[in-house]
Design a protein around this motif. Structure first.
Motif, PDB file in Angstrom:
ATOM      1  N   LEU A 140       0.833  -1.200   0.000  1.00 47.30           N
ATOM      2  CA  LEU A 140       0.000   0.000   0.000  1.00 47.30           C
ATOM      3  C   LEU A 140       0.868   1.251   0.000  1.00 47.30           C
ATOM      4  N   ALA A 141       1.900   1.276   0.853  1.00 51.05           N
ATOM      5  CA  ALA A 141       2.794   2.432   0.892  1.00 51.05           C
ATOM      6  C   ALA A 141       3.512   2.613  -0.440  1.00 51.05           C
ATOM      7  N   GLU A 142       3.934   1.496  -1.010  1.00 49.92           N
ATOM      8  CA  GLU A 142       4.624   1.531  -2.305  1.00 49.92           C
ATOM      9  C   GLU A 142       3.713   2.063  -3.408  1.00 49.92           C
ATOM     10  N   ALA A 143       2.482   1.525  -3.454  1.00 50.19           N
ATOM     11  CA  ALA A 143       1.538   1.929  -4.503  1.00 50.19           C
ATOM     12  C   ALA A 143       1.091   3.376  -4.317  1.00 50.19           C
ATOM     13  N   LEU A 144       0.930   3.804  -3.062  1.00 50.56           N
ATOM     14  CA  LEU A 144       0.519   5.186  -2.805  1.00 50.56           C
ATOM     15  C   LEU A 144       1.607   6.156  -3.249  1.00 50.56           C
ATOM     16  N   ALA A 145       2.854   5.798  -3.017  1.00 49.51           N
ATOM     17  CA  ALA A 145       3.964   6.644  -3.471  1.00 49.51           C
ATOM     18  C   ALA A 145       3.991   6.722  -4.995  1.00 49.51           C
ATOM     19  N   GLU A 146       3.803   5.583  -5.651  1.00 55.18           N
ATOM     20  CA  GLU A 146       3.798   5.571  -7.119  1.00 55.18           C
ATOM     21  C   GLU A 146       2.649   6.402  -7.670  1.00 55.18           C
ATOM     22  N   ALA A 147       1.494   6.348  -6.994  1.00 58.09           N
ATOM     23  CA  ALA A 147       0.350   7.156  -7.428  1.00 58.09           C
ATOM     24  C   ALA A 147       0.646   8.642  -7.245  1.00 58.09           C
ATOM     25  N   GLY A 148       1.365   8.978  -6.171  1.00 63.87           N
ATOM     26  CA  GLY A 148       1.743  10.371  -5.955  1.00 63.87           C
ATOM     27  C   GLY A 148       2.681  10.882  -7.031  1.00 63.87           C
ATOM     28  N   ILE A 149       3.603  10.025  -7.442  1.00 62.26           N
ATOM     29  CA  ILE A 149       4.523  10.393  -8.526  1.00 62.26           C
ATOM     30  C   ILE A 149       3.745  10.624  -9.811  1.00 62.26           C
ATOM     31  N   ALA A 150       2.781   9.724 -10.078  1.00 61.56           N
ATOM     32  CA  ALA A 150       1.953   9.867 -11.283  1.00 61.56           C
ATOM     33  C   ALA A 150       1.128  11.146 -11.240  1.00 61.56           C
ATOM     34  N   ALA A 151       0.802  11.617 -10.015  1.00 61.76           N
ATOM     35  CA  ALA A 151       0.030  12.851  -9.864  1.00 61.76           C
ATOM     36  C   ALA A 151       0.901  14.098  -9.934  1.00 61.76           C
ATOM     37  N   GLY A 152       2.239  13.915 -10.075  1.00 57.45           N
ATOM     38  CA  GLY A 152       3.123  15.051 -10.267  1.00 57.45           C
ATOM     39  C   GLY A 152       4.105  15.342  -9.151  1.00 57.45           C
ATOM     40  N   LEU A 153       4.042  14.580  -8.046  1.00 55.51           N
ATOM     41  CA  LEU A 153       4.965  14.838  -6.942  1.00 55.51           C
ATOM     42  C   LEU A 153       6.362  14.298  -7.261  1.00 55.51           C
ATOM     43  N   PRO A 154       7.412  14.957  -6.798  1.00 59.55           N
ATOM     44  CA  PRO A 154       8.766  14.393  -6.921  1.00 59.55           C
ATOM     45  C   PRO A 154       8.824  13.063  -6.172  1.00 59.55           C
ATOM     46  N   ARG A 171       4.876   7.001   3.130  1.00 61.90           N
ATOM     47  CA  ARG A 171       5.383   6.242   4.283  1.00 61.90           C
ATOM     48  C   ARG A 171       4.830   6.807   5.591  1.00 61.90           C
ATOM     49  N   ALA A 172       4.887   8.134   5.740  1.00 60.88           N
ATOM     50  CA  ALA A 172       4.393   8.757   6.963  1.00 60.88           C
ATOM     51  C   ALA A 172       2.883   8.602   7.096  1.00 60.88           C
ATOM     52  N   THR A 173       2.170   8.628   5.975  1.00 61.26           N
ATOM     53  CA  THR A 173       0.721   8.463   6.021  1.00 61.26           C
ATOM     54  C   THR A 173       0.340   7.067   6.488  1.00 61.26           C
ATOM     55  N   VAL A 174       1.006   6.049   5.960  1.00 63.41           N
ATOM     56  CA  VAL A 174       0.702   4.672   6.356  1.00 63.41           C
ATOM     57  C   VAL A 174       1.090   4.417   7.807  1.00 63.41           C
ATOM     58  N   SER A 175       2.293   4.828   8.197  1.00 57.52           N
ATOM     59  CA  SER A 175       2.732   4.576   9.569  1.00 57.52           C
ATOM     60  C   SER A 175       1.930   5.405  10.570  1.00 57.52           C
ATOM     61  N   GLY A 176       1.622   6.637  10.225  1.00 58.45           N
ATOM     62  CA  GLY A 176       0.841   7.487  11.120  1.00 58.45           C
ATOM     63  C   GLY A 176      -0.588   6.996  11.285  1.00 58.45           C
ATOM     64  N   SER A 177      -1.176   6.536  10.189  1.00 58.61           N
ATOM     65  CA  SER A 177      -2.535   6.002  10.264  1.00 58.61           C
ATOM     66  C   SER A 177      -2.565   4.729  11.093  1.00 58.61           C
ATOM     67  N   GLY A 178      -1.523   3.916  10.963  1.00 58.78           N
ATOM     68  CA  GLY A 178      -1.443   2.708  11.779  1.00 58.78           C
ATOM     69  C   GLY A 178      -1.322   3.041  13.257  1.00 58.78           C
ATOM     70  N   ALA A 179      -0.522   4.053  13.568  1.00 63.51           N
ATOM     71  CA  ALA A 179      -0.371   4.470  14.964  1.00 63.51           C
ATOM     72  C   ALA A 179      -1.689   4.999  15.521  1.00 63.51           C
ATOM     73  N   LEU A 180      -2.429   5.746  14.700  1.00 61.29           N
ATOM     74  CA  LEU A 180      -3.731   6.256  15.129  1.00 61.29           C
ATOM     75  C   LEU A 180      -4.705   5.111  15.353  1.00 61.29           C
ATOM     76  N   LEU A 181      -4.698   4.146  14.466  1.00 58.08           N
ATOM     77  CA  LEU A 181      -5.566   2.981  14.602  1.00 58.08           C
ATOM     78  C   LEU A 181      -5.251   2.231  15.890  1.00 58.08           C
ATOM     79  N   ASP A 182      -3.979   2.170  16.235  1.00 58.82           N
ATOM     80  CA  ASP A 182      -3.560   1.476  17.451  1.00 58.82           C
ATOM     81  C   ASP A 182      -3.944   2.275  18.696  1.00 58.82           C
ATOM     82  N   ALA A 183      -3.890   3.588  18.601  1.00 60.80           N
ATOM     83  CA  ALA A 183      -4.150   4.434  19.760  1.00 60.80           C
ATOM     84  C   ALA A 183      -5.636   4.592  20.051  1.00 60.80           C
ATOM     85  N   GLU A 184      -6.476   4.454  19.044  1.00 63.50           N
ATOM     86  CA  GLU A 184      -7.909   4.678  19.183  1.00 63.50           C
ATOM     87  C   GLU A 184      -8.649   3.362  19.396  1.00 63.50           C
ATOM     88  N   ALA A 185      -9.681   3.386  20.249  1.00 70.61           N
ATOM     89  CA  ALA A 185     -10.542   2.213  20.413  1.00 70.61           C
ATOM     90  C   ALA A 185     -11.602   2.148  19.313  1.00 70.61           C
TER      91      ALA A 185
END
Length: 274
Positions: free
Chosen positions: A187-201, A210-224
């Motif tokens: 998912l992190a790999e594909a999201l990065a590739e999609a971002g590149i296709a959308a014009g991001l360096p 990477r930060a979006t996937v890891s941060g979302s996972g941390a939020l999922l872990d922290a929230e009930a």
């Protein structure tokens, strides 16, 4: 929940102290396991492992290891056949055997270790190496309540533990959490590739993904809160996230693909175990 220190075995032998076994050992020692009653069997110990054993007083590859209260198997699955003859004498009638060997059933372990009666088969995943794992475990009928508490304490050093009434469900655990980290990395790999296709360096796209996937996972872990509710909370009607989810959640989208992927992994796990 039982007290972790009280539930740890009075004596333990760890067979295989690679990345996973070594991480579990560190967790046990931090949790109160007596290093003077701990033995490590590792044919190719790393300098770090040798230093740890020397500093803490653990026995490393003793010439005549004693029969322990708990024997934890963390060798590579393909190495079990070669290691079994030397391990069999370490299994006494009251020894708890805990195995994290992928694809090796309780019946396999008992066949290789004829003295084994109380056996716990566990399936951890890669984040267990940093103490954030998800492990499914199943016990043979001979495992006593006290031995199950002991196994639970050992496995909880690597993260979440879920006990299964049916060993056959280990294949499903393998497909969901055992293989699951690869799905998240994809998912992190594909999201990065999609971002590149959308014009991001590329560098920016990779770091944001990477930060979006890891941060979302941390939020999922922290929230009930359930994952579905968190998804709804971040999705404004008619907004950008809603537009993306319309694509991801269509009939042939992510939910369907994950069901197919998990089914394929479960089927393959059954083939490898058989």
């Amino acid at each position: 929940m039982p007290d972790t220190v009280a539930s740890l075995p009075a004596s333990l032998t760890l067979v295989g102290a690679g990345k996973m076994g070594g991480a579990m050992l560190a967790g046990w020692l931090a949790g109160g396991l007596d290093p003077r009653r701990t033995t490590v069997v590792e044919p190719a110990p790393s300098p770090e492992l040798a230093a740890l054993c020397a500093a803490r007083g653990l026995a490393l590859n003793p010439a005549e290891p004693q029969v322990p209260e708990a024997l934890v198997l963390a060798v590579k699955p393909q190495g079990l056949a070669a290691a079994a003859p030397a391990l069999a004498p370490l299994v006494g009638p009251d020894t708890l055997v805990v195995s994290i060997l992928a694809g090796k059933t309780i019946a396999d372990l008992k066949a290789r270790l004829p003295g084994a009666r109380a056996v716990v088969r566990a399936m951890p995943n890669l984040p267990a190496s940093i103490g954030r794992g998800a492990t499914g475990a199943a016990a043979s009928p001979e495992v006593t309540p006290g031995q199950r508490e002991c196994a639970d304490a050992l496995l909880r050093a690597a993260g979440l533990v879920e006990w299964l009434d049916d060993e056959g469900l280990i294949d499903a655990v393998t497909a969901v959490s055992g293989s699951g980290p690869a799905y998240v990395f994809l998912l992190a790999e594909a999201l990065a590739e999609a971002g590149i296709a959308a014009g991001l360096p590329p560098g920016i796209a990779g770091r944001l993904a990477r930060a979006t996937v890891s941060g979302s996972g941390a939020l999922l872990d922290a929230e009930a809160t359930e994952a579905a509710e968190l998804r709804r909370n971040v999705t404004s009607p008619g907004g950008t996230t809603a537009a993306a989810l319309e694509v991801l959640m269509r009939a042939d989208g992510m939910p369907a693909l994950l069901r197919e992927a998990v089914a394929a992994a479960k089927s393959r796990a059954g083939e490898l175990a058989g």
